[in-house]
Every structure is written in C-alpha cells, then in structure tokens.
Design an enzyme around this catalytic site. Structure first.
Site, short mmCIF file in Angstrom:
data_model
loop_
_atom_site.label_atom_id
_atom_site.label_comp_id
_atom_site.label_asym_id
_atom_site.label_seq_id
_atom_site.Cartn_x
_atom_site.Cartn_y
_atom_site.Cartn_z
N PRO A 2 0.80 -1.21 0.00
CA PRO A 2 0.00 0.00 0.00
C PRO A 2 0.84 1.27 0.00
CG PRO A 2 -0.73 -1.52 1.70
CD PRO A 2 0.58 -2.02 1.19
N GLU A 3 0.69 2.05 -1.02
CA GLU A 3 1.18 3.42 -1.01
C GLU A 3 -0.06 4.29 -0.93
OE1 GLU A 3 4.30 4.44 -3.76
OE2 GLU A 3 4.97 2.37 -3.88
N HIS A 91 -4.05 -14.90 8.44
CA HIS A 91 -3.46 -13.60 8.77
C HIS A 91 -4.49 -12.52 9.08
CE1 HIS A 91 0.43 -15.22 7.84
NE2 HIS A 91 0.03 -15.56 6.63
N ARG A 110 2.67 -9.78 6.88
CA ARG A 110 3.99 -9.39 7.40
C ARG A 110 3.93 -8.58 8.68
NH1 ARG A 110 6.29 -7.96 1.44
NH2 ARG A 110 4.75 -9.38 0.64
N ARG A 152 21.11 19.72 0.32
CA ARG A 152 21.02 18.29 0.63
C ARG A 152 21.60 17.46 -0.50
NH1 ARG A 152 15.76 16.53 3.75
NH2 ARG A 152 17.17 14.77 4.07
#
Length: 272
Positions: A2-3, A91, A110, A152
């Site tokens: 998931p993003e 799960h 996970r 940066r």
DNA sequence: ACTTCGACCTGTTGGC
DNA sequence: TGCCAACAGGTCGAAG
C-alpha cells in the site's frame, strides 16, 4: 504494497458501508503488529459510531465520538468489509464488528502495519506531527521542494520518499514520477533546479491521481475493501521493467539499489 | 543537521 | 524435491 493510492482506495471503499454504523465488538487475534495493538480498544470502541473515515499520509483515521482509531497498512496490510460470520483466515489479525452484521477485517501477513487509539488531537500525535504536506495538496509545489532541498546531497529519489518532505510517495510511484519527469533517481536533491522540481511535482500529482482513479496498484496481493485488485499496474511505465526497452527511446532499462530500495530508470531519458 | 543502516515479518523466488 | 539464502517493502529510531 500500500502506497497512498492504495490507502485512499481503501478509505473510499470503507467510508460508505461503515459511516454512522455502531461498533459491537473488537476482536484482536494477534496483538503484535509494528507496535503492540492497544488492548483498550476492545473496551473503548463498542457502542461508538463511525463519524468519518479520513486519511493523513498513509494513515487511515476512523473518527468516533471519543477519539480516533488510526490504522497503518504497513506493507502487506489490507482492510476489507466482510460479513461478521465469515471465518477468519490465517493472517486476519483484527476484526471491528458492527451491529449491522458487517465486520471491518484487518489482514496483514507481514505485520508491519499498526493500530493506534488517539483520544486527543490527531495532529499532536508523534507519528503525525512531523509529516510533510499531502502530495495532492496546494502546499506541495515545486518551489517548496526546491527550498527544502537546498544543501542536501541525498539522491532525489530518497528525498521525495522522505515523509518529512512529502507523504505518500513510496517506491513504485517515486520510480514512475522520476521517469515521467526525466530525472535520474541518483541525482543529488540539492542540485536540482526549480524548473525541474516543478516538472517533478506535476508528475507526482498526475501519477498519484491516475493511480487512485485505477483503484491503486496490485503487484501481488493488494485488494481494496471489497476484495478487488487495483488496476494501475497496467499503466506502470518503468517499475518492474528492468532489462526491457524504454517506451520512449528503446534503451534498456537499468536498475540499481538506492537507500536499500529497488530503483529502476532509463539511462537515456533520465540523465544525471 | 544530515545520512546511513538495522530492525521488524513472512511469502516468494532463485540457486545448489 | 528439498533446503536455505536473499529479497521485497514502509518507516522508525539508533548509530555514524
């Protein structure tokens, strides 16, 4: 995995069936996620109704009268609305059971996801308060990136994946956005011109919008709340195509590791 | 202040 | 066929 588009797809999917519904019970079968699931939600949630389902970054926020249940899907988490008599599978770690017979079921092989209960102001929570702007908001602009990146040295890909800079841009969409903007992922962030940042921000917004419209990206196991996969995978232009020909110039797509992440780019279209 | 790296976890994949 | 190592990935927090 998931993003932001997958989380937004999930939010839209659970909003309608759950809004105004009243929680009957909470079942925690496995307490150990990224952080221990707060057991007090078993006592706190019953009797409360869902006022709204919101999203901040990749956190889903289930707002209730007494507070907010904050859920992160981690990398393999999934929320589905199912009938409350459906047998749980291996799960399926948490169920939020509603009085109307529906159940919000959290599945996460996970176990990198998380549940938090916030009684007070969400914005004050330590996991929320240092987050950068939403990528689809007006405050996320090329000029903002330009200002934040001066001095940066880290690669631009890692810069746009830093949630303190902007939230919701994970590995897949970072690769896609840099390809669309024609920027080499290893380019130091501080060396990128304002004009190129403008282009990059436009690419990020366009790709995220398209991915949300397609219901997210299902690489392997992402499913939205009604069990359907996302269809953005078919629109991926660079991710997962290493060794294949670039759609623009036919050069062989290369890969390298950047910040322990799989990075894919066209060596001709994305110059350093 | 910035950057890198380890940790968390398990299903899948590639090599021997 | 079986076993093991490597890998995938979001994000925090410790170490450099």
């Amino acid at each position: 995995m998931p993003e932001l588009p997958e989380v937004e797809t999930t939010r839209r999917g659970i909003e309608k069936p759950l809004c105004a519904e009243v929680v009957q019970s909470v079942i925690i079968r496995h307490q150990q996620l990224r952080w221990p699931v707060p057991l007090e939600i078993e006592a706190l949630l019953p009797g409360q109704s869902i006022l709204a389902v919101r999203r901040r970054a990749k956190y889903l926020l289930l707002e209730m009268p007494a507070g907010t249940l904050m859920i992160h899907l981690g990398m393999s988490g999934c929320l589905r609305v199912v009938a409350n008599d459906l047998e749980p599978a291996k799960h399926d770690h948490i169920d939020i059971v509603f009085e109307n017979g529906l159940c919000l079921r959290y599945t996460d092989p996970r176990r990198f996801g998380s549940f938090h209960w916030l009684a007070g102001d969400i914005e004050q929570h330590p996991l929320i308060q240092h987050l950068g702007p939403e990528p689809l908001s007006r405050s996320f602009t090329g000029d903002y990136c330009y200002q934040r990146s001066r001095g940066r040295k880290l690669p631009i890909k890692q810069f746009i994946m830093d949630s303190k800079v902007v939230v919701g841009v994970g590995n897949i969409y970072a690769n896609e956005s840099l390809f669309q903007a024609g920027i080499h992922p290893a380019q130091p962030a501080g060396k990128i011109s304002k004009a190129r940042f403008e282009k990059l921000v436009i690419a990020i917004k366009a790709i995220l919008r398209k991915a949300i419209k397609a219901g997210g990206t299902t690489l392997k196991d992402f499913r939205s709340s009604d069990g359907k996969p996302g269809y953005f995978k078919q629109q991926l232009q660079i991710y997962g195509r290493e060794g294949e020909a670039c759609i623009h110039c036919q050069s062989t797509i290369k890969q390298q590791r950047l910040g322990q992440r799989q990075t894919v780019f066209c060596p001709r279209c994305q110059r350093l």
